[in-house]
Design an enzyme around this catalytic site. Structure first.
Site, PDB file in Angstrom:
ATOM      1  NE  ARG A  78     -25.203 -18.905  -2.989  1.00 51.02           N
ATOM      2  CZ  ARG A  78     -23.881 -19.082  -3.182  1.00 51.02           C
ATOM      3  NH1 ARG A  78     -23.341 -18.871  -4.530  1.00 51.02           N
ATOM      4  NH2 ARG A  78     -23.034 -18.915  -2.231  1.00 51.02           N
ATOM      5  CG  HIS A 122     -20.445 -14.221  -1.751  1.00 50.17           C
ATOM      6  ND1 HIS A 122     -21.075 -15.102  -2.688  1.00 50.17           N
ATOM      7  CD2 HIS A 122     -18.932 -14.518  -2.313  1.00 50.17           C
ATOM      8  CE1 HIS A 122     -20.329 -15.522  -3.617  1.00 50.17           C
ATOM      9  NE2 HIS A 122     -19.015 -15.220  -3.558  1.00 50.17           N
ATOM     10  CD  GLU A 167     -16.649 -21.114  -3.305  1.00 50.72           C
ATOM     11  OE1 GLU A 167     -15.807 -20.021  -3.366  1.00 50.72           O
ATOM     12  OE2 GLU A 167     -17.174 -21.592  -4.256  1.00 50.72           O
ATOM     13  CG  ASN A 292     -20.522 -22.530  -4.982  1.00 52.77           C
ATOM     14  OD1 ASN A 292     -21.705 -22.690  -4.938  1.00 52.77           O
ATOM     15  ND2 ASN A 292     -19.674 -21.493  -4.243  1.00 52.77           N
ATOM     16  CE1 TYR A 294     -17.763 -21.733  -9.107  1.00 50.39           C
ATOM     17  CE2 TYR A 294     -17.737 -21.051 -11.234  1.00 50.39           C
ATOM     18  CZ  TYR A 294     -18.158 -21.095 -10.054  1.00 50.39           C
ATOM     19  OH  TYR A 294     -19.073 -20.085  -9.658  1.00 50.39           O
ATOM     20  CD  GLU A 352     -20.556 -19.256  -6.573  1.00 50.58           C
ATOM     21  OE1 GLU A 352     -19.638 -19.563  -7.211  1.00 50.58           O
ATOM     22  OE2 GLU A 352     -20.646 -18.601  -5.556  1.00 50.58           O
TER      23      GLU A 352
HETATM   24  O1  LIG Z   1     -14.419 -17.616  -9.542  1.00 52.46           O
HETATM   25  C1  LIG Z   1     -15.786 -17.367  -9.943  1.00 52.46           C
HETATM   26  C2  LIG Z   1     -16.637 -17.521  -8.741  1.00 52.46           C
HETATM   27  C3  LIG Z   1     -16.690 -16.393  -7.957  1.00 52.46           C
HETATM   28  O2  LIG Z   1     -16.846 -15.254  -8.510  1.00 52.46           O
HETATM   29  C4  LIG Z   1     -17.583 -16.441  -6.521  1.00 52.46           C
HETATM   30  O3  LIG Z   1     -17.750 -15.153  -5.990  1.00 52.46           O
HETATM   31  C5  LIG Z   1     -17.045 -17.517  -5.885  1.00 52.46           C
HETATM   32  O4  LIG Z   1     -18.051 -18.038  -4.830  1.00 52.46           O
HETATM   33  C6  LIG Z   1     -16.286 -18.778  -6.633  1.00 52.46           C
HETATM   34  N1  LIG Z   1     -16.233 -19.733  -5.941  1.00 52.46           N
HETATM   35  C7  LIG Z   1     -15.466 -20.258  -6.951  1.00 52.46           C
HETATM   36  C8  LIG Z   1     -14.677 -21.668  -6.862  1.00 52.46           C
HETATM   37  N2  LIG Z   1     -13.573 -21.941  -5.879  1.00 52.46           N
HETATM   38  C9  LIG Z   1     -12.443 -21.054  -5.824  1.00 52.46           C
HETATM   39  C10 LIG Z   1     -11.292 -21.927  -6.273  1.00 52.46           C
HETATM   40  C11 LIG Z   1     -10.089 -21.206  -5.944  1.00 52.46           C
HETATM   41  C12 LIG Z   1     -10.121 -20.064  -6.128  1.00 52.46           C
HETATM   42  C13 LIG Z   1     -11.403 -19.004  -5.842  1.00 52.46           C
HETATM   43  C14 LIG Z   1     -12.344 -19.849  -6.120  1.00 52.46           C
HETATM   44  C15 LIG Z   1     -15.580 -19.721  -8.089  1.00 52.46           C
HETATM   45  N3  LIG Z   1     -16.226 -18.786  -7.720  1.00 52.46           N
END
Ligand SMILES: OC[C@@H]1[C@@H](O)[C@H](O)[C@@H](O)c2nc(CNc3ccccc3)cn21
Length: 448
Positions: A78, A122, A167, A292, A294, A352
């Site tokens: 991706r 993105h 996102e 995504n 985390y 993700e």
């Molecule tokens: O932070 C890790 C990754 C980032 O590198 C990616 O470009 C992005 O798609 C991404 N989204 C998240 C989850 N969402 C989020 C929540 C709070 C602040 C920033 C991202 C994490 N990540």
């Protein structure tokens, strides 16, 4: 007792990156600047003054990186396309060398049996469009659609999976609500307008794809499940507000035809009554949803916190990553089961999932031991398998990220890669987690 781990035989294992975070050479071969080029140039915006001028030099090293993906046995990759490589002014004249780069990347992937999965946006909006209001200008739905049509026509014969936006919540919350991400605005009215225009642009691009495309298109959203800090009414209401703002704001208008009512309550007069026709546009049928995941958030009421009046509650016994996110794999299972309960069964990809930990290479043998990332990966695999066992139609998993890269305003200090990057020498080194992920891919999870 952990449940047996099982993945469907056709489960798609891959990795994910984004253009501005890995490519470097942002202005090469006729490309135009993006809002991230501008944002990084403002002192204080990005930790250590880092920027995407070189990053992982993927623009020049893509063949080496595809070979890495093949070494890991990945079935899919991706990546995102930089809008301003294709249209340096965001609209108008096409920059053929920009298209050529992505065409070569796609061919390299296909030559190694790796499916390209393209994210159309993105976060790296062309600066020239930001000069015309960017996501605040309603015309951006047409600008975005014109851009996506160029890519659909150029690549749909080789790309079978498209996602419009990555996102929209982060784009809005970071870029327009709190100003922590490009373009760095802090305005409630702008946040509401940008959010809605993102969704209009999404719907318009899907509509265009239905005229041109022959494969599948979806959207990628970040979901952070919210759990109340207590059963008090204040905390339960706060949790509902946080869930509506972060998790339901973008999927409700697509699948349910309206925004969560909590948004109007939170935004007040900053949240207009959007035209009904917009919801017909936004509600275009999707072939999949990318999620995504985390972390989760435990939420309490906090009247002093603008504008949601919520606050996270740290969990003392938990493991936290370098980005301050709790390792909570149950949240992945809950995210997937809740999604299916609310919006109905449909194909879902984890687009993700990963973790940032500090893992310097071993001075003697050069190996990169990342036990915390391995523990996190193992636990998330169990959680994903549990969701599948409960009937969620998960089709694939893209680990974030293939490479250590530019973690936006956190710079290069926060490393999510399963492959370590020495940003001075550009040397790539498989971390221990990469070897585990290769085993997971090769055994379809049976090694766990
Ligand atoms: O932070 C890790 C990754 C980032 O590198 C990616 O470009 C992005 O798609 C991404 N989204 C998240 C989850 N969402 C989020 C929540 C709070 C602040 C920033 C991202 C994490 N990540």
């Amino acid at each position: 007792m952990s449940k047996p781990i099982h993945f469907p035989p056709d489960f798609i294992w891959g990795s994910a990156t984004s253009a501005y975070q890995i490519e470097g050479s942002p202005l090469a071969d006729g490309a135009g600047p993006s809002i991230w080029q501008r944002f990084c140039a403002v002192p204080g915006n990005v930790r250590d003054g880092d920027n995407g001028d070189i990053a992982c030099d993927h623009y020049n090293r893509y063949k080496e990186d595809v070979a890495l993906m093949a070494r890991l046995g990945l079935k899919a990759y991706r990546f995102s396309v930089s809008w301003s490589r294709i249209l340096p002014q965001g609209r108008g004249a096409v920059n053929q060398p920009g298209l050529d780069f992505y065409s070569k990347l796609i061919d390299e992937l296909l030559a190694h049996g790796i499916e390209p999965m393209v994210t159309l946006y993105h976060w790296d909006l062309p600066a020239a469009l930001d000069d015309r209001g960017g996501w605040l200008n309603p015309d951006i739905a047409d600008w975005f659609t014109d851009y996506t049509r160029i890519l659909f026509k150029a690549f749909d014969g080789r790309v079978k999976s498209w996602a419009t936006l990555n996102e929209p919540w982060v784009v809005t919350d970071g870029g327009y609500m709190h100003g922590t991400l490009a373009p760095g605005h802090r305005n409630l009215h702008e946040a509401a307008l940008a959010s809605h225009n993102l969704m209009r642009a999404h719907g318009s691009a899907v509509q265009a794809y239905r005229e041109i495309g022959r494969h599948q298109i979806g959207i990628v959203v970040n979901i952070e499940p919210k759990y109340p800090a207590s059963q008090s009414q204040e905390d339960l209401d706060a949790t509902r507000r946080a869930d509506a703002y972060m998790n339901r704001q973008y999927l409700d208008p697509i699948f349910l035809g309206s925004y969560p009512p909590e948004l109007k309550q939170m935004f007040g007069d900053a949240w207009p009554d959007w035209p009904a026709a917009d919801f017909d546009l936004i509600g275009q049928k999707l072939d999949f949803v990318g999620i995504n995941y985390y972390t989760r958030s435990v939420v309490r009421n906090e009247p002093s916190n603008w504008p949601l009046k919520v606050a996270p509650v740290r969990q003392p016994q938990a493991t936290y990553t370098e980005t301050g996110w709790e390792v909570f794999p149950q949240g992945l299972t809950d995210t997937l089961t809740t999604f299916t309960q609310r919006y109905g069964p449909m194909p879902v990809y984890i687009m993700e999932n990963g973790s940032a930990f500090y893992d310097p290479p071993n001075a003697e043998n050069g190996r990169v031991h990342d036990p915390l990332r391995i523990d996190c990966l193992r636990k998330n695999m169990q959680a994903l398998s549990n969701a599948l066992a409960q009937g969620v139609d998960v089709r694939g998993y893209m680990v974030w990220s293939l490479l250590d890269n530019l973690e936006w305003s956190l710079g290069f200090a926060k490393r999510f890669g399963i492959v370590h990057v020495n940003f001075e020498t550009q040397q790539r080194t498989l971390k221990d987690s990469a070897y585990l992920y290769a085993d997971i891919v090769a055994s379809n999870g049976a090694c766990l």
